[in-house]
Design an enzyme around this catalytic site. Structure first.
Site, PDB file in Angstrom:
ATOM      1  N   HIS A 153       0.864  -1.172   0.036  1.00  0.00           N
ATOM      2  CA  HIS A 153      -0.107  -0.096   0.080  1.00  0.00           C
ATOM      3  C   HIS A 153       1.048   1.503   0.168  1.00  0.00           C
ATOM      4  O   HIS A 153       0.798   1.972  -1.002  1.00  0.00           O
ATOM      5  CB  HIS A 153      -0.921   0.029   1.449  1.00  0.00           C
ATOM      6  CG  HIS A 153      -1.761  -1.139   1.486  1.00  0.00           C
ATOM      7  ND1 HIS A 153      -2.829  -1.694   0.644  1.00  0.00           N
ATOM      8  CD2 HIS A 153      -1.783  -2.126   2.299  1.00  0.00           C
ATOM      9  CE1 HIS A 153      -3.278  -2.725   1.278  1.00  0.00           C
ATOM     10  NE2 HIS A 153      -2.619  -2.975   2.008  1.00  0.00           N
TER      11      HIS A 153
HETATM   12  O1  RIB Z   1      -5.209  -0.136   4.815  1.00  0.00           O
HETATM   13  C1  RIB Z   1      -3.977  -0.076   4.306  1.00  0.00           C
HETATM   14  C2  RIB Z   1      -3.253   1.000   5.169  1.00  0.00           C
HETATM   15  O2  RIB Z   1      -3.511   0.552   6.614  1.00  0.00           O
HETATM   16  C3  RIB Z   1      -1.571   0.944   5.095  1.00  0.00           C
HETATM   17  O3  RIB Z   1      -1.087   2.332   5.298  1.00  0.00           O
HETATM   18  C4  RIB Z   1      -1.130   0.134   6.324  1.00  0.00           C
HETATM   19  O4  RIB Z   1       0.227   0.393   6.859  1.00  0.00           O
HETATM   20  C5  RIB Z   1      -2.272   0.390   7.189  1.00  0.00           C
HETATM   21  O5  RIB Z   1      -2.026   1.563   8.057  1.00  0.00           O
END
Ligand code: RIB
Ligand code: CA
Length: 314
Positions: free
Chosen positions: A243
């Site tokens: 992500h």
């Molecule tokens: O949903 C994914 C996000 O949530 C990313 O930033 C992961 O690190 C968590 O913070």
């Protein structure tokens, strides 16, 4: 080379945050004015320690690391140890940090920096909840027109949620903060699950990090091998979505991404859909277009960029 782009990273490391932070610290195009840790994936005392561990891993102990908000603005803190492990950075065995945490509160650092730097020259890169940014906007509304743009990982629309059927974790943790930020008028580039789920940490891609042979590459492989197991099991895929590095990759190579400028509104009343990012993809409403929502990514180009940059570190 053009002037490095000034950025503040707000983060809840978090293995995927870690890869984003390492990539940013390895990239001369970026001037990381400071890293502000926020409570989300794990509590604040761990996210700030993890941020300092990562700066030392990257050989950048001079980086300023601040502690931001210890909890969301309204709701109780929800964490994600089941994904990130009890330390928030399970996988590699990184040494306890020796670099100091800055005394100043992270929200005050955000306000002070935006007021001191020339208007429109600082980009906020958020990798966790939006609590610190929202608090800064409420504390000092004059910062709002001074922010160049906010590039954030968060939200979901066509991909649906990951922490509830309708909400992505970063927005769900503090939906009220997200509502303040998305209504602020600051230009937003949003990296939702719709795009991050197309960037999977396959075995081949993790091997490329490990084959770098440097400590940062090996640690990245170890972090991702731990981090991916939860989503591999959940989604039945080869690898898990990576992500947060989408935020930094966008700053370095925006051409890796495709998206659309639309309205995004945040659910803050219904418990059933709390934290949902309601994306007006077809422009049905007259709500202002407040965000560029990314949906496409050149995943091979993305991982090639991350691997090349992390290869530059110790
Ligand atoms: O949903 C994914 C996000 O949530 C990313 O930033 C992961 O690190 C968590 O913070
Ligand atoms: Ca994160």
């Amino acid at each position: 080379m053009a002037e490095p782009r000034k950025i503040i990273i707000d983060t809840d490391p978090g293995q995927d945050d870690a890869v984003a932070i390492l990539t940013a610290l390895a990239s001369p195009e970026l001037d990381v004015l400071g890293i502000v840790a926020v409570a989300a994936n794990v509590p604040l005392k761990l996210t700030e320690k993890n941020a300092r561990k990562l700066c030392e891993l990257a050989g950048k102990p001079e980086t300023k690391v601040f502690a931001g908000a210890i909890r969301p603005m309204v709701r109780k803190l929800v964490t994600a140890e089941e994904v990130h492990g009890k330390t928030g950075l399970d996988g590699p065995d990184l040494p306890e940090p020796t670099m100091k945490l800055q005394d100043q509160h992270g929200v005050d650092f955000i306000v002070e920096t935006l007021m001191a730097e020339p208007k429109g020259t600082v980009t906020l890169c958020t990798l966790g909840s939006l609590t610190d940014v929202a608090l800064a906007m409420v504390r000092e509304p004059r910062i709002v027109p001074r922010i160049h743009e906010i590039v954030m990982m968060g939200g979901a629309y066509f991909e649906c949620g990951n922490v509830t059927p309708s909400a992505e974790f970063n927005i769900y943790v503090d939906p009220h903060a997200a509502d303040i930020v998305f209504r602020s008028g600051v230009p937003i580039v949003m990296m939702p699950l719709d795009v991050t789920h197309k960037a999977l940490t396959t075995a081949r891609r993790i091997k490329a990090f490990r084959d770098l042979g440097n400590r940062s590459g090996v640690a990245t492989a170890e972090m991702l091998e731990f981090f991916e197991r939860f989503d591999e099991y959940k989604y039945g895929t080869d690898g898990g979505p990576l992500h947060d590095p989408c935020v930094i990759a966008y700053l370095l190579k925006p051409e890796l991404f495709t998206g659309r400028e639309v309205n995004v509104s945040i659910e803050i009343t219904s418990e059933l859909t709390m934290g949902a990012t309601v994306v007006d993809w077809w422009g049905i409403t007259k709500r202002p277009k407040n965000a560029v929502v990314m949906g496409g990514i050149d995943a091979d180009g993305f991982f090639a960029l991350l691997t090349e940059r992390i290869g530059r570190l110790p």
